[in-house]
Design a protein around this motif. Structure first.
Motif, PDB file in Angstrom:
ATOM      1  N   MET A   1     -10.119  53.238  45.139  1.00  0.00           N
ATOM      2  CA  MET A   1      -8.969  52.442  44.700  1.00  0.00           C
ATOM      3  C   MET A   1      -9.329  51.600  43.468  1.00  0.00           C
ATOM      4  O   MET A   1      -8.555  51.480  42.538  1.00  0.00           O
ATOM      5  CB  MET A   1      -8.496  51.535  45.838  1.00  0.00           C
ATOM      6  CG  MET A   1      -7.285  50.665  45.474  1.00  0.00           C
ATOM      7  SD  MET A   1      -5.809  51.623  45.125  1.00  0.00           S
ATOM      8  CE  MET A   1      -5.373  52.130  46.766  1.00  0.00           C
ATOM      9  N   HIS A   2     -10.546  51.047  43.488  1.00  0.00           N
ATOM     10  CA  HIS A   2     -10.983  50.235  42.339  1.00  0.00           C
ATOM     11  C   HIS A   2     -11.020  51.077  41.064  1.00  0.00           C
ATOM     12  O   HIS A   2     -10.580  50.647  39.999  1.00  0.00           O
ATOM     13  CB  HIS A   2     -12.361  49.647  42.635  1.00  0.00           C
ATOM     14  CG  HIS A   2     -12.979  48.964  41.452  1.00  0.00           C
ATOM     15  ND1 HIS A   2     -12.554  47.722  41.013  1.00  0.00           N
ATOM     16  CD2 HIS A   2     -13.962  49.351  40.614  1.00  0.00           C
ATOM     17  CE1 HIS A   2     -13.263  47.366  39.948  1.00  0.00           C
ATOM     18  NE2 HIS A   2     -14.125  48.342  39.691  1.00  0.00           N
ATOM     19  N   LEU A   3     -11.547  52.324  41.184  1.00  0.00           N
ATOM     20  CA  LEU A   3     -11.615  53.205  40.027  1.00  0.00           C
ATOM     21  C   LEU A   3     -10.224  53.564  39.529  1.00  0.00           C
ATOM     22  O   LEU A   3      -9.962  53.591  38.325  1.00  0.00           O
ATOM     23  CB  LEU A   3     -12.386  54.475  40.406  1.00  0.00           C
ATOM     24  CG  LEU A   3     -12.525  55.552  39.309  1.00  0.00           C
ATOM     25  CD1 LEU A   3     -13.259  54.953  38.116  1.00  0.00           C
ATOM     26  CD2 LEU A   3     -13.259  56.763  39.839  1.00  0.00           C
ATOM     27  N   PHE A   4      -9.312  53.810  40.470  1.00  0.00           N
ATOM     28  CA  PHE A   4      -7.937  54.145  40.078  1.00  0.00           C
ATOM     29  C   PHE A   4      -7.282  52.998  39.307  1.00  0.00           C
ATOM     30  O   PHE A   4      -6.667  53.196  38.262  1.00  0.00           O
ATOM     31  CB  PHE A   4      -7.143  54.483  41.329  1.00  0.00           C
ATOM     32  CG  PHE A   4      -5.672  54.691  41.065  1.00  0.00           C
ATOM     33  CD1 PHE A   4      -5.238  55.765  40.306  1.00  0.00           C
ATOM     34  CD2 PHE A   4      -4.726  53.806  41.567  1.00  0.00           C
ATOM     35  CE1 PHE A   4      -3.897  55.958  40.063  1.00  0.00           C
ATOM     36  CE2 PHE A   4      -3.391  53.993  41.324  1.00  0.00           C
ATOM     37  CZ  PHE A   4      -2.978  55.078  40.567  1.00  0.00           C
ATOM     38  N   LEU A   5      -7.424  51.771  39.816  1.00  0.00           N
ATOM     39  CA  LEU A   5      -6.853  50.611  39.123  1.00  0.00           C
ATOM     40  C   LEU A   5      -7.472  50.447  37.749  1.00  0.00           C
ATOM     41  O   LEU A   5      -6.795  50.090  36.777  1.00  0.00           O
ATOM     42  CB  LEU A   5      -7.082  49.345  39.962  1.00  0.00           C
ATOM     43  CG  LEU A   5      -6.277  49.253  41.261  1.00  0.00           C
ATOM     44  CD1 LEU A   5      -6.694  48.015  42.036  1.00  0.00           C
ATOM     45  CD2 LEU A   5      -4.786  49.228  40.989  1.00  0.00           C
ATOM     46  N   LEU A   9      -5.588  50.337  34.110  1.00  0.00           N
ATOM     47  CA  LEU A   9      -5.766  49.245  33.151  1.00  0.00           C
ATOM     48  C   LEU A   9      -6.181  49.779  31.801  1.00  0.00           C
ATOM     49  O   LEU A   9      -5.705  49.337  30.748  1.00  0.00           O
ATOM     50  CB  LEU A   9      -6.803  48.241  33.683  1.00  0.00           C
ATOM     51  CG  LEU A   9      -6.344  47.357  34.835  1.00  0.00           C
ATOM     52  CD1 LEU A   9      -7.529  46.594  35.412  1.00  0.00           C
ATOM     53  CD2 LEU A   9      -5.269  46.390  34.378  1.00  0.00           C
ATOM     54  N   GLN A  10      -7.099  50.756  31.783  1.00  0.00           N
ATOM     55  CA  GLN A  10      -7.562  51.304  30.521  1.00  0.00           C
ATOM     56  C   GLN A  10      -6.458  52.072  29.821  1.00  0.00           C
ATOM     57  O   GLN A  10      -6.361  52.067  28.599  1.00  0.00           O
ATOM     58  CB  GLN A  10      -8.760  52.219  30.766  1.00  0.00           C
ATOM     59  CG  GLN A  10     -10.031  51.440  31.107  1.00  0.00           C
ATOM     60  CD  GLN A  10     -11.196  52.357  31.392  1.00  0.00           C
ATOM     61  OE1 GLN A  10     -11.000  53.478  31.844  1.00  0.00           O
ATOM     62  NE2 GLN A  10     -12.387  51.873  31.149  1.00  0.00           N
ATOM     63  N   ILE A 423      -6.151  60.620  39.551  1.00  0.00           N
ATOM     64  CA  ILE A 423      -7.316  60.480  38.676  1.00  0.00           C
ATOM     65  C   ILE A 423      -7.506  61.737  37.833  1.00  0.00           C
ATOM     66  O   ILE A 423      -7.743  61.672  36.616  1.00  0.00           O
ATOM     67  CB  ILE A 423      -8.575  60.183  39.515  1.00  0.00           C
ATOM     68  CG1 ILE A 423      -8.493  58.766  40.108  1.00  0.00           C
ATOM     69  CG2 ILE A 423      -9.840  60.324  38.677  1.00  0.00           C
ATOM     70  CD1 ILE A 423      -9.597  58.459  41.099  1.00  0.00           C
ATOM     71  N   LEU A 424      -7.392  62.898  38.482  1.00  0.00           N
ATOM     72  CA  LEU A 424      -7.525  64.160  37.736  1.00  0.00           C
ATOM     73  C   LEU A 424      -6.437  64.293  36.687  1.00  0.00           C
ATOM     74  O   LEU A 424      -6.682  64.749  35.562  1.00  0.00           O
ATOM     75  CB  LEU A 424      -7.467  65.340  38.711  1.00  0.00           C
ATOM     76  CG  LEU A 424      -8.651  65.465  39.692  1.00  0.00           C
ATOM     77  CD1 LEU A 424      -8.401  66.593  40.676  1.00  0.00           C
ATOM     78  CD2 LEU A 424      -9.954  65.693  38.932  1.00  0.00           C
ATOM     79  N   TRP A 425      -5.224  63.855  37.028  1.00  0.00           N
ATOM     80  CA  TRP A 425      -4.118  63.895  36.054  1.00  0.00           C
ATOM     81  C   TRP A 425      -4.393  62.958  34.887  1.00  0.00           C
ATOM     82  O   TRP A 425      -4.163  63.311  33.737  1.00  0.00           O
ATOM     83  CB  TRP A 425      -2.822  63.541  36.757  1.00  0.00           C
ATOM     84  CG  TRP A 425      -1.651  63.451  35.799  1.00  0.00           C
ATOM     85  CD1 TRP A 425      -1.000  62.348  35.385  1.00  0.00           C
ATOM     86  CD2 TRP A 425      -1.015  64.549  35.124  1.00  0.00           C
ATOM     87  NE1 TRP A 425      -0.006  62.660  34.515  1.00  0.00           N
ATOM     88  CE2 TRP A 425       0.003  64.014  34.319  1.00  0.00           C
ATOM     89  CE3 TRP A 425      -1.225  65.921  35.112  1.00  0.00           C
ATOM     90  CZ2 TRP A 425       0.826  64.802  33.530  1.00  0.00           C
ATOM     91  CZ3 TRP A 425      -0.402  66.713  34.315  1.00  0.00           C
ATOM     92  CH2 TRP A 425       0.607  66.154  33.548  1.00  0.00           C
ATOM     93  N   CYS A 426      -4.891  61.748  35.193  1.00  0.00           N
ATOM     94  CA  CYS A 426      -5.221  60.801  34.119  1.00  0.00           C
ATOM     95  C   CYS A 426      -6.298  61.366  33.198  1.00  0.00           C
ATOM     96  O   CYS A 426      -6.244  61.217  31.977  1.00  0.00           O
ATOM     97  CB  CYS A 426      -5.684  59.469  34.715  1.00  0.00           C
ATOM     98  SG  CYS A 426      -4.351  58.489  35.412  1.00  0.00           S
ATOM     99  N   GLN A 427      -7.294  62.033  33.791  1.00  0.00           N
ATOM    100  CA  GLN A 427      -8.337  62.623  32.967  1.00  0.00           C
ATOM    101  C   GLN A 427      -7.767  63.711  32.075  1.00  0.00           C
ATOM    102  O   GLN A 427      -8.162  63.846  30.910  1.00  0.00           O
ATOM    103  CB  GLN A 427      -9.436  63.192  33.870  1.00  0.00           C
ATOM    104  CG  GLN A 427     -10.264  62.116  34.575  1.00  0.00           C
ATOM    105  CD  GLN A 427     -11.275  62.713  35.525  1.00  0.00           C
ATOM    106  OE1 GLN A 427     -11.198  63.891  35.876  1.00  0.00           O
ATOM    107  NE2 GLN A 427     -12.232  61.900  35.951  1.00  0.00           N
ATOM    108  N   VAL A 432      -5.868  65.145  26.496  1.00  0.00           N
ATOM    109  CA  VAL A 432      -4.797  65.480  25.557  1.00  0.00           C
ATOM    110  C   VAL A 432      -4.756  64.487  24.414  1.00  0.00           C
ATOM    111  O   VAL A 432      -4.524  64.836  23.263  1.00  0.00           O
ATOM    112  CB  VAL A 432      -3.439  65.525  26.289  1.00  0.00           C
ATOM    113  CG1 VAL A 432      -2.292  65.651  25.299  1.00  0.00           C
ATOM    114  CG2 VAL A 432      -3.417  66.707  27.249  1.00  0.00           C
ATOM    115  N   LEU A 433      -4.981  63.194  24.746  1.00  0.00           N
ATOM    116  CA  LEU A 433      -4.925  62.145  23.733  1.00  0.00           C
ATOM    117  C   LEU A 433      -6.283  61.866  23.114  1.00  0.00           C
ATOM    118  O   LEU A 433      -6.453  60.876  22.436  1.00  0.00           O
ATOM    119  CB  LEU A 433      -4.377  60.849  24.356  1.00  0.00           C
ATOM    120  CG  LEU A 433      -2.935  60.925  24.843  1.00  0.00           C
ATOM    121  CD1 LEU A 433      -2.525  59.607  25.479  1.00  0.00           C
ATOM    122  CD2 LEU A 433      -2.001  61.271  23.706  1.00  0.00           C
TER     123      LEU A 433
END
Length: 874
Positions: A1-5, A9-10, A423-427, A432-433
């Motif tokens: 959960m900490h990593l997801f938050l 934030l990033q 998390i995988l989607w964010c990566q 992409v960006l």
């Protein structure tokens, strides 16, 4: 959960910092939100010229604030404004005392003092150290000055400056936005000088710091870390002009700080807050020994006279040795309550550089997450007592509790699965960006566009090597600018993609002789051959590029209309230059200026059929575009061409050329002036019409008004399209309004400093309104009526957001350009503007049609006009 938050934030960090280009709201002098009691002065001439009358565009009392006695160069009279709270101040507007034509006192210059606490006063100076701000040249026109750098303050003093003994009076408006962050000072080691062996010397000091400097440390002030200017990926490049390399960053060398291995900074706030996170914009140009900090540790102090708490918040950064892009690093602060923070940033390489630091916090003070030993012992005692007095707590299993426990475990597992997916989607999105450098050199412009496994490279004509330089195989290592694209790491022959995309192939071939990007095998023509070549051009007609006053053309037009032009070809009448009375400078460009002037006797000069509206007893105001006397011969010829082009335009929704002054230098063209200014400023100062706006006398517009404006713009563009004219810069800033709210399309936006942030600048040589441009215009230099349709869709979006927001405001310029690559690839990953809340669904569908990827799928201006006209109440 900490990593997801942390990932969330990033992802949002780059958009949290205050932006000076958008923080430009009137703070309340003119409309009375700043009360009379908050406006004071060192003196006043009469009671009717007291400080309460120093309100822009108001003429109560005797029309302005006037200090007692005549001013001379040794006086330091001042007007003081209490803003009521900390404010990010970006713009100052001033007028003199006009008093319904009975006054003529004004300040030609002034200086600013400011204070965050009302006790310690500081003198404002610009980025080059100058303290004097040029002000008014008459008593009635308002002069708007941007503050570079902006000020974080609560109290402001305006000090009139005069060289001769004379009476001065002032009316004022201040512009900015609330400084909700609450930071009032930071302290740090002084920045240092980097002397790389093969690059310019970079002076990494905090040049705008307004605190004290003692023993090579900065104390008690604010500076470049809070000015809203984000440093670029290459720290040697700056966003300001006429400054030194490294200006945007504050930087330190590891071994210069002894054996510490870290930089210690202290931050003080206006009151105690619960801190959620800290954002640090850090450079990561690791090829030059610069990296983001490896870790940070922060201590907290609840009150200024308290001791530092012993338990720090520590954060370890994930270092990146593949992407040299500067970035925000978000440090979670766990809602710790404090008035002051002390943070130690540990080096990861030889150098560490910051350009901005900001904090996210809550004013509501919650109990700190640290628990004292006493509280911990009390909690333990209570638990022990409860366990001891609980009968048969371990006698038999509780079936109900077991079921609840199993349910909780299942829920947690499902949540973990969802989090892993996110998390995988964010990566994936981050990839992409992912930023990769794109360099445009003196000799070569290269753009790579990925299409699955195929890549196209489009280049400008190569320039023969200069004598004394390396052979053709060498590369220039001093690029003019660096911008970001989504690049395919593999390079293949561009002919592969040309065969698949005939439209792109033709565009690229045309651009070789039309001035845009072209492929290497078709760029060997001379300029003369290129201009007169029979190869297809990328616009609807052969394009003539006009430099004009702004440094770029307003219209792309058929070449035959302006060939072999001389002054004798100009049909507009020559107006007596001495009858133009200067009132105000509206803007300036690369080759000239745009002035607001009063034209004496102009209606009589133009005679019957004059396009001027009924004056209603007012003076005739006109806009005068004036070419500088030292302009190049090319600019002079282009100016004459622009006059001939403008003289052809005759439509109620297009700005009209009235007359010219070309018999002597400087060359001038006189056009209509719209009393209500540009549409962007007009709408941004209004709210949508409602009962509340009527009750509080708030300037407002109705939905019907917005639709009527849209129809007028589409009508003017329909007229231009009928002549095969391509505007290339359609936006609300280039739509002007007269007293009757008639809209006329013009081209002044580029010349006005107010809208400099709307243009993407290539080291002072070219400016592009990329947020309004179609993908083919950005990537291929292809400008057509269809690309104007794209810009019209963005202009509609501006109108129905009341110009409160810049298009793609959450994307940087680099990301806007990256997004055009997604439009080109058309794989469903492109980002569109959102639907404005005020916009009817049918109208937003019309906007989306304007942003179609394929040019033939976009509507024509005739179709847009016919679609919009039924929406307007007749």
């Amino acid at each position: 959960m900490h990593l997801f938050l942390l990932l969330i934030l990033q992802a949002t960090a780059a958009f949290g910092q205050i932006d000076p280009a958008h923080c430009r709201y009137a703070l309340g002098m003119e409309d009375g939100r700043i009360k009379d009691a908050d406006i004071t002065a060192s003196s006043q001439w009469y009671e009717t010229t007291g400080p309460q009358y120093a309100r822009l565009n108001r003429e109560e009392g005797d029309g302005a604030w006037c200090p007692k006695e005549q001013q001379d160069s040794s006086d330091s009279q001042y007007l003081q404004v209490n803003l009521g709270k900390l404010t990010f101040l970006t713009v100052v507007g001033t007028q003199g005392r006009y008093a319904r034509n009975s006054g003529n006192e004004f300040a030609r210059a002034y200086s600013l003092n400011y204070s965050r606490d009302g006790v310690l006063w500081r003198a404002w100076k610009n980025r080059l150290g100058n303290t004097v701000i040029e002000a008014n040249k008459n008593a009635y026109a308002s002069v708007i000055n941007d503050l570079h750098p902006p000020i974080i303050t609560r109290y402001v003093r305006l000090i009139p400056i005069t060289r001769l003994s004379t009476a001065v009076c002032m009316r004022v408006e201040l512009y900015g936005c609330p400084w909700d962050e609450g930071l009032i000072s930071y302290s740090a080691p002084e920045g240092q000088v980097m002397m790389p062996p093969s690059s310019p010397i970079a002076n990494l000091n905090d040049s705008t710091y307004d605190g004290t400097r003692e023993r090579r440390r900065l104390f008690g002030g604010m500076g470049q870390l809070t000015d809203g200017v984000i440093g670029q990926d290459n720290f040697l490049r700056t966003r300001q002009y006429h400054v030194w390399p490294g200006y945007d960053y504050l930087g330190w060398r590891n071994d210069s700080l002894g054996t510490l291995g870290y930089v210690e900074m202290e931050f003080v706030f206006d009151h105690q807050r619960n801190f959620t996170s800290m954002k640090v914009h850090s450079n990561n140009m690791f090829s030059s020994g610069v990296k983001i900090f490896s870790s940070v540790s922060c201590l907290f102090k609840p009150h200024l006279n308290a001791d530092w708490e012993t338990e720090p918040v520590a954060f370890k950064t994930v270092l990146d040795d593949r992407n040299p892009s500067a970035r925000y690093v978000t440090v979670p602060l766990n809602r710790r309550a404090a008035r002051s923070l002390r943070c130690q940033f540990h080096f990861a390489d030889v150098w560490m550089m910051f350009s901005e630091i900001s904090f996210q916090s809550e004013d509501t003070i919650l109990p700190t997450q640290m628990t004292s030993p006493t509280a911990s012992e009390e909690s333990t005692t209570m638990i022990t007592t409860k366990t001891a007095t609980s009968p048969s707590a371990t006698d038999q299993p509780d079936v109900e509790n077991t079921a609840i426990l199993i349910g909780c475990l299942v829920t947690i597992i499902l949540l973990l699965v969802i989090i892993i997916f996110l998390i995988l989607w964010c990566q994936y999105v981050c990839k992409v960006l992912e930023k990769a450098p794109r360099q445009i050199l003196d000799e070569e412009v290269t753009v790579r566009l990925s299409s699955c496994s195929d890549t196209i490279i489009l280049q400008t004509p190569p320039v023969p090597p200069r004598s004394g330089h390396a052979s053709a195989g060498s590369t220039n290592t001093d690029p003019h600018y660096e911008r970001v694209f989504l690049l395919d790491p593999q390079y293949q022959n561009p002919a592969v993609l040309r065969n698949k995309l005939p439209e792109l192939s033709q565009s690229a071939e045309a651009s070789a002789c039309g001035g845009g990007y072209a492929e290497p095998d078709i760029t060997q023509c001379t300029p003369h051959q290129c201009f007169h070549s029979n190869a297809p051009h990328y616009a609807e007609t052969d394009i003539v590029r006009l430099q004009g006053v702004t440094g770029s053309n307003m219209y792309a037009v058929p070449a035959l209309t302006v060939d072999s032009l001389t002054r004798k070809d100009i049909s507009a009448a020559e107006f007596p230059r001495q009858q133009l009375i200067f009132r105000e400078k509206l803007g300036e460009g690369q080759f000239g200026e745009v002035h607001l002037c009063e034209a004496e006797g102009l209606p009589e000069f133009l005679g019957e059929g004059s396009p001027l509206p009924d004056r209603d007893g007012h003076s005739v105001l006109v806009a005068v575009k004036q070419l500088r006397a030292d302009a190049t011969s090319q600019a002079r010829n282009d100016f004459l061409k622009e006059i001939k082009i403008m003289s052809r335009l005759n439509d109620p929704n297009i700005i009209r050329l009235l007359c010219v002054c070309v018999s002597s230098d400087p060359l001038c063209m006189v056009t209509e002036y719209m009393e209500n200014g540009d549409l962007n400023m007009f709408l941004s100062q209004r709210e949508i019409e409602s009962t509340l706006t009527h009750a509080n006398n708030i300037p407002s517009v109705s939905l019907s008004d917005l639709l009527h404006m849209s129809v007028q713009i589409s009508s003017g563009m329909k007229y231009l399209a009928s002549l095969n004219f391509v505007h290339r810069d359609l936006a609300t800033r280039n739509c002007l309004l007269d007293r009757r709210l008639t809209i006329k399309i013009a081209d002044f936006g580029m010349s006005r400093n107010l809208y400099s942030s709307d243009y993407y600048r290539i080291q002072g040589r070219a400016v592009l309104p990329i947020r309004w441009m179609a993908w083919e215009s950005i990537l291929l230099g292809k400008f057509t009526t269809a690309s104007d349709v794209w810009a019209f869709g963005v202009t509609l979006w501006e109108i129905f957001t009341l110009c409160k927001e810049q298009p793609y405001s959450l994307l940087s310029d680099e990301q806007v350009i990256e997004n055009t690559g997604e439009f080109f690839r058309n794989q469903g990953r492109q980002i569109f503007l959102y639907a404005p809340p005020l916009c009817p669904p049918s109208l937003f569908e019309l906007m989306m049609r304007c942003w179609r990827r394929d040019i033939p799928d976009r509507p024509s201006f005739e179709g847009l006009y016919q679609a919009l006209r039924p929406h307007v109440n007749q």
